[in-house]
Design a protein around this motif. Structure first.
Motif, PDB file in Angstrom:
ATOM      1  N   TYR A 218     128.589  27.064  -9.551  1.00 46.84           N
ATOM      2  CA  TYR A 218     130.040  27.209  -9.441  1.00 46.84           C
ATOM      3  C   TYR A 218     130.417  28.605  -8.995  1.00 46.84           C
ATOM      4  O   TYR A 218     131.384  28.785  -8.247  1.00 46.84           O
ATOM      5  N   GLU A 219     129.653  29.596  -9.442  1.00 44.49           N
ATOM      6  CA  GLU A 219     129.977  30.974  -9.115  1.00 44.49           C
ATOM      7  C   GLU A 219     129.711  31.300  -7.646  1.00 44.49           C
ATOM      8  O   GLU A 219     130.313  32.226  -7.102  1.00 44.49           O
ATOM      9  N   LYS A 220     128.854  30.562  -7.014  1.00 45.95           N
ATOM     10  CA  LYS A 220     128.566  30.785  -5.599  1.00 45.95           C
ATOM     11  C   LYS A 220     129.408  29.909  -4.692  1.00 45.95           C
ATOM     12  O   LYS A 220     129.865  30.343  -3.639  1.00 45.95           O
ATOM     13  N   ALA A 221     129.603  28.680  -5.034  1.00 44.45           N
ATOM     14  CA  ALA A 221     130.377  27.762  -4.207  1.00 44.45           C
ATOM     15  C   ALA A 221     131.057  26.757  -5.108  1.00 44.45           C
ATOM     16  O   ALA A 221     130.390  26.008  -5.834  1.00 44.45           O
ATOM     17  N   ARG A 222     132.377  26.766  -5.095  1.00 44.52           N
ATOM     18  CA  ARG A 222     133.124  25.865  -5.956  1.00 44.52           C
ATOM     19  C   ARG A 222     133.309  24.500  -5.334  1.00 44.52           C
ATOM     20  O   ARG A 222     133.659  23.545  -6.038  1.00 44.52           O
ATOM     21  N   ALA A 223     133.080  24.358  -4.052  1.00 44.76           N
ATOM     22  CA  ALA A 223     133.234  23.061  -3.385  1.00 44.76           C
ATOM     23  C   ALA A 223     132.254  22.996  -2.229  1.00 44.76           C
ATOM     24  O   ALA A 223     131.930  24.007  -1.592  1.00 44.76           O
ATOM     25  N   HIS A 224     131.807  21.780  -1.949  1.00 39.24           N
ATOM     26  CA  HIS A 224     130.913  21.519  -0.822  1.00 39.24           C
ATOM     27  C   HIS A 224     131.529  20.398   0.004  1.00 39.24           C
ATOM     28  O   HIS A 224     132.038  19.410  -0.542  1.00 39.24           O
ATOM     29  N   PHE A 225     131.463  20.577   1.302  1.00 42.30           N
ATOM     30  CA  PHE A 225     132.020  19.594   2.231  1.00 42.30           C
ATOM     31  C   PHE A 225     130.868  19.007   3.045  1.00 42.30           C
ATOM     32  O   PHE A 225     130.202  19.726   3.799  1.00 42.30           O
ATOM     33  N   VAL A 226     130.656  17.686   2.871  1.00 41.54           N
ATOM     34  CA  VAL A 226     129.525  17.001   3.491  1.00 41.54           C
ATOM     35  C   VAL A 226     130.072  16.023   4.526  1.00 41.54           C
ATOM     36  O   VAL A 226     130.962  15.213   4.207  1.00 41.54           O
ATOM     37  N   THR A 227     129.555  16.099   5.753  1.00 42.03           N
ATOM     38  CA  THR A 227     129.978  15.205   6.829  1.00 42.03           C
ATOM     39  C   THR A 227     128.994  14.053   6.923  1.00 42.03           C
ATOM     40  O   THR A 227     127.789  14.264   7.128  1.00 42.03           O
ATOM     41  N   VAL A 228     129.536  12.830   6.750  1.00 41.09           N
ATOM     42  CA  VAL A 228     128.732  11.610   6.790  1.00 41.09           C
ATOM     43  C   VAL A 228     129.049  10.861   8.082  1.00 41.09           C
ATOM     44  O   VAL A 228     130.221  10.731   8.458  1.00 41.09           O
ATOM     45  N   VAL A 229     127.991  10.367   8.737  1.00 45.26           N
ATOM     46  CA  VAL A 229     128.126   9.627   9.988  1.00 45.26           C
ATOM     47  C   VAL A 229     127.762   8.174   9.737  1.00 45.26           C
ATOM     48  O   VAL A 229     126.691   7.887   9.169  1.00 45.26           O
ATOM     49  N   ALA A 230     128.639   7.247  10.145  1.00 46.56           N
ATOM     50  CA  ALA A 230     128.356   5.807  10.097  1.00 46.56           C
ATOM     51  C   ALA A 230     128.160   5.332  11.528  1.00 46.56           C
ATOM     52  O   ALA A 230     129.025   5.546  12.387  1.00 46.56           O
ATOM     53  N   LYS A 231     127.034   4.671  11.782  1.00 39.50           N
ATOM     54  CA  LYS A 231     126.678   4.269  13.134  1.00 39.50           C
ATOM     55  C   LYS A 231     126.313   2.799  13.131  1.00 39.50           C
ATOM     56  O   LYS A 231     125.610   2.316  12.227  1.00 39.50           O
ATOM     57  N   ASP A 232     126.826   2.034  14.158  1.00 44.79           N
ATOM     58  CA  ASP A 232     126.468   0.623  14.251  1.00 44.79           C
ATOM     59  C   ASP A 232     125.123   0.475  14.934  1.00 44.79           C
ATOM     60  O   ASP A 232     124.517   1.443  15.391  1.00 44.79           O
ATOM     61  N   GLY A 233     124.659  -0.816  15.016  1.00 45.77           N
ATOM     62  CA  GLY A 233     123.336  -1.074  15.571  1.00 45.77           C
ATOM     63  C   GLY A 233     123.292  -1.131  17.073  1.00 45.77           C
ATOM     64  O   GLY A 233     122.220  -1.337  17.653  1.00 45.77           O
ATOM     65  N   GLY A 234     124.429  -0.957  17.745  1.00 47.62           N
ATOM     66  CA  GLY A 234     124.448  -0.965  19.198  1.00 47.62           C
ATOM     67  C   GLY A 234     124.541  -2.365  19.781  1.00 47.62           C
ATOM     68  O   GLY A 234     124.238  -3.362  19.136  1.00 47.62           O
ATOM     69  N   GLY A 235     124.961  -2.447  21.012  1.00 52.23           N
ATOM     70  CA  GLY A 235     125.085  -3.720  21.702  1.00 52.23           C
ATOM     71  C   GLY A 235     125.589  -3.506  23.112  1.00 52.23           C
ATOM     72  O   GLY A 235     125.773  -2.375  23.567  1.00 52.23           O
ATOM     73  N   ARG A 236     125.821  -4.633  23.825  1.00 48.95           N
ATOM     74  CA  ARG A 236     126.252  -4.596  25.210  1.00 48.95           C
ATOM     75  C   ARG A 236     127.778  -4.521  25.280  1.00 48.95           C
ATOM     76  O   ARG A 236     128.487  -5.177  24.536  1.00 48.95           O
ATOM     77  N   LEU A 237     128.241  -3.674  26.199  1.00 49.85           N
ATOM     78  CA  LEU A 237     129.671  -3.573  26.453  1.00 49.85           C
ATOM     79  C   LEU A 237     129.842  -3.261  27.929  1.00 49.85           C
ATOM     80  O   LEU A 237     129.400  -2.206  28.399  1.00 49.85           O
ATOM     81  N   ARG A 238     130.475  -4.241  28.652  1.00 47.95           N
ATOM     82  CA  ARG A 238     130.717  -4.093  30.092  1.00 47.95           C
ATOM     83  C   ARG A 238     129.431  -3.758  30.850  1.00 47.95           C
ATOM     84  O   ARG A 238     129.376  -2.890  31.692  1.00 47.95           O
TER      85      ARG A 238
END
Length: 876
Positions: A218-238
């Motif tokens: 807590y004395e070093k960092a009171r909050a942490h911000f984590v970026t999460v990526v959601a990715k689909d399995g891919g497919g055909r488009l045009r």
């Protein structure tokens, strides 16, 4: 066949019936009875699954099909072969997705498809032959394309986590959905920056955990911000494979727990007690706080040791106060130790910490720094010194002391020199109470008498840590004394001068100047010159004026340029050099001079002869020569080229007979007076008598040797060289044959008879020499000449008594008004000639001494040899 009103009514009823929804494609046949013959209805072709033409049975279309695309072709027929038309319609509550060409049945997509909103489309297609109409209800399936990105639900994601959570614990779960089907709808999870975070994420479940081995603080960092990526399995488009992803931010707030000791603020702690401080006065405040800032505990202060009862601290505020009068304090410096203790919520002492506190006893700042000399306080110091002292030298003539009568911090001050920077430095820079001031040379080159006669500085003393900032100054004046530190320098690295070559001795050439910035005797410059080209010149040692030697006789033809060095030197031998270049300007002081070959010339008819004179002047136009014939009798026989000196017969004279007719004596020998005149101002000229013998090419073509002798008549050494070469070849052949014979006899061991030795005939007197090896073939032209010698003739003019004497040469012209250079006598060309006299035809073809022309040429060569050593003679 004509359709009646009944058929039209039946067709109208059929169209009304098509508005009814059917559960499966239905074919409706409305028989129409005609009075004469029945008309069969048209029908669609059913081409099955995967076909792009027919009745659109089981037809499917991807949702990413572009609007305007041709997607299907309706196809049917009429039993009677009548033309058919096609139609497509939709429920009024739905969109009209397709349009159809009524004639060709081409179906076009007119609205954008979206499987996630509408996965199948119902339509009614119909075919008509104009009388009968057949309608079918069809369902078009919309297939999926990967056109949707994952989307997080239940945002935002915020988690509260205590700082002592164990590694590997679950913190929060994220969830994202993708509306696409198949692999395009399968979602996996990743952290955007795995290396820079202390968290881990399950790629399938989306659970966020504290990474193994990681901790939160807590004395070093009171909050942490984590970026999460959601990715689909891919497919055909045009027509391309695409993968969609989206991100969200998870906020992890760290909750504080009691795991830190108290911390002090504003350390280190220093306090001062002045001489007028009253007992009980506050000296300073110690401030501490719980290291656990999320839920801090109360703090209590206490003194451990070092106060000796002279100081106390407030338990709750941390204020330290003096309890005695400053005069009663037994030490100048007190080192106190203050302890702080946390008190838990239950009232039990918890974590502790300690800090040192320094308290000094000082007096009031009521004395500024003061400079002292040998006789007391002084604010001006003077010194005389020579310029350019050694680097690092101490200025011994300055005896300066600085003092501050206060005590402690009030007596601390800095010293510095104010003035031209980088020349001197002062030691020490910081003084406590009192010090001897030392000034040291920092930049010797800047202490230059030629730049500064006097250097003035201010010595500044200013307190460091007092609010009053008392200060004082003293003037330091340094009188510089000159030294011989400069080298005389010329105003130019080189000097260029031009003087006429006839300048009299002692003439000024150029003045050089050198400057020595030093003063007094050191600034006096003495000049001198030296070098291989300095002999004709002198220099004034004081003024630097260069002039010619009194005896100097300059000659641009002998030496056109001089260069030498001039030296400027001061009294201690410091010097510099410059180079002097002197160019002599040419003066027309030479007569043109004819070469010795001008005495006589042999001219072959039709070929010119050339005379040449040289002018020893160095430059144009003084050394350019023009030629002219000053006297000739008759005057209309010869022409001369004024520039080249070529003499040729007049164009009207083309044979010896023509020449013989205009010759007064019928002779072929002429004496011409020619003149060579230069183009200088004033102009000089020289005249000479030239004797020309004329022959023709027929005479020379019949005797090679005679031709050679005629060609070398003007250059007898060429004939001697050729004869010497022939004799050398004969000797070499004789030696070779003798050597070969000797070695042959030596190998055969034969005794050969003694050979007869021929002694060399003694050489006759030079005047009676007969050159026996000159064997000329007798020619027709040789019979015209005979050699007549007259030993008493001093000029070797061997004219026969019966021949007409040549015309008398005119007297030489008077000398020019401007005399040539002193000591140089005018060179006169001796006129030596030998004439070839025509001989009367004789009966005997063999003269006693060879042919006449051979004898004449040999005689002329001999005469030239005999005249080699004869000195100059007067004009003929």
């Amino acid at each position: 066949m004509r359709r009646g009103p009944g058929a039209a009514l039946a067709l109208g009823l059929l169209r009304l019936c098509l508005g009814v929804k059917l559960s499966h494609p239905v074919s409706v046949l409305l028989p129409v009875l005609f009075l004469a013959q029945a008309n069969f209805a048209p029908h669609f072709f059913d081409n099955g699954v995967g076909s792009t033409n027919g009745n659109m049975a089981l037809f499917s279309l991807p949702e990413d099909t572009p609007v305007g695309s041709h997607v299907y072709t309706l196809n049917g027929t009429d039993p009677e072969g009548d033309p058919v038309s096609y139609h497509i319609s939709f429920d009024p509550s739905t969109r009209s997705v397709f349009s159809v060409d009524p004639n060709f049945g081409n179906v076009t997509l007119v609205e954008e498809l979206d499987r996630e909103r509408e996965d199948e489309i119902e339509a009614i297609i119909s075919i008509s032959d104009g009388v009968n109409l057949v309608a079918e209800k069809v369902t078009i399936l919309v297939t999926d394309a990967n056109d949707e990105a994952p989307s997080f639900i239940q945002e935002p994601y915020v988690a509260q986590v205590p700082e002592d959570i164990p590694a590997g614990s679950s913190i929060i779960k994220v969830h994202a959905v993708d509306k696409d089907a198949g692999s395009g709808g399968a979602v996996t999870y990743f952290l955007q920056n795995v290396q820079a975070t202390r968290f881990a994420l399950d790629r399938h479940s989306g659970v966020l955990r504290l990474r193994a081995g990681a901790t939160l603080d807590y004395e070093k960092a009171r909050a942490h911000f984590v970026t999460v990526v959601a990715k689909d399995g891919g497919g055909r488009l045009r027509g391309a494979d695409v993968v969609f992803s989206t991100t969200t931010t998870v906020t992890v707030n760290v909750e504080d727990v009691q795991d830190m000791a108290p911390i002090f603020l504003g350390i280190p702690y220093y306090g001062y007690v002045y001489e007028d401080t009253l007992p009980g006065s506050e000296v300073l405040m110690v401030v501490a706080m719980d290291g656990d800032r999320g839920k801090p505990n109360p703090i209590l202060y206490s003194l451990l040791n070092g106060s000796d009862g002279d100081f106390e601290i407030n338990e709750t505020s941390g204020v330290i106060s003096v309890m005695q009068s400053p005069a009663q304090l037994r030490r100048e410096v007190y080192e106190l130790h203050v302890q702080v203790t946390e008190v838990s919520s239950s009232g039990i002492p918890a974590a502790q910490a300690m800090v040192p506190v320094t308290i000094r006893i000082v007096d009031l700042n009521n004395h500024p720094p003061t400079f002292y000399g040998e006789s007391g306080p002084q604010n001006r110091f003077e010194l005389s010194m020579y310029e350019h002292p050694p680097q690092g030298e101490i200025l011994q003539g300055l005896k300066i002391t600085v003092n501050d009568s206060d005590q402690g911090a009030n007596a601390k001050f800095n010293l510095r020199l104010v003035g031209p920077g980088g020349i001197f430095r002062v030691v020490p820079l910081t003084v406590l109470n009192e010090a001897q001031v030392t000034i040291i040379v920092e930049n010797s080159a800047a202490i230059d008498f030629e730049k500064f006669k006097v250097l003035t500085f201010k010595l500044l003393a200013i307190e460091v840590n007092t609010p009053e900032k008392f200060s004082s100054t003293a003037d330091v004046v340094i009188q510089l004394l000159d030294t011989n530190d400069n080298v005389p320098k010329f105003t130019s690295h080189y000097y260029i001068a031009r003087i006429p070559e006839n300048a009299p001795g002692g003439s000024n050439v150029v003045a050089v100047t050198a400057v020595d910035p030093d003063t007094g005797p050191w600034g006096e410059v003495k000049y001198s010159i030296y070098g291989s080209g300095a002999d004709p010149f002198l220099i004034h040692p004081s003024t630097g004026i260069i002039y010619t030697q009194p005896w100097a006789s300059l000659d641009a033809e002998a030496t056109a340029r001089y260069n030498f060095y001039v030296k400027a030197e001061d009294m201690e031998g410091k010097y510099s050099l410059a180079e002097v270049f002197v160019t002599l300007l040419d003066v027309n002081d030479h007569y043109p001079q004819f070469g010795k070959s001008i005495q006589e010339k042999t001219m072959v008819l039709g070929t010119p002869v050339k005379i040449e004179a040289t002018d020893q002047d160095a430059e144009e136009p003084n050394n350019l020569v023009d030629y002219s014939i000053t006297h000739a009798e008759p005057a209309n026989v010869f022409d001369i080229d004024a520039h080249t000196g070529e003499i040729r017969l007049k164009n009207s004279i083309r044979s010896l007979d023509a020449l013989h007719n205009i010759t007064p004596g019928g002779d072929f020998t002429w004496s011409l007076e020619v003149q060579a005149k230069d183009r200088g101002s004033p102009s000089f000229s020289t005249t000479a008598l030239l004797k020309i013998d004329i022959t023709d090419t027929e005479m020379l073509s019949r005797s090679p040797m005679a031709t050679f002798l005629m060609q070398t008549k003007d250059n007898p050494m060429k004939a001697v060289g050729v004869l010497a070469g022939i004799m050398a070849i004969i000797v070499a052949i004789t030696v070779f044959i003798s050597t070969a014979t000797f070695w042959r006899n030596k190998k055969s061991n034969k005794v050969l008879p003694v050979r007869r030795v021929l002694r060399k005939r003694p050489s006759p007197a030079p005047r009676a020499v007969r050159i026996e090896w000159l064997k000329f073939r007798r020619t027709k032209a040789a019979a015209k000449f005979v050699l007549r010698e007259d030993p008493s003739n001093e000029n070797c003019n061997n004219n026969s008594l019966g021949s007409t004497l040549p015309p008398k040469a005119p007297a030489p012209p008077p000398p020019p008004t401007v005399a040539p250079k002193m000591g140089t006598a005018p060179w006169t060309v001796p006129t030596v000639s030998g004439s070839l006299t025509p001989q009367q035809p004789q009966q005997s073809p063999k003269p006693k001494v060879g042919s006449p022309i051979q004898s004449a040429l040999v005689s002329e060569l001999r005469q030239k040899f005999e005249k080699k050593g004869v000195g100059n003679k007067a004009y003929f």
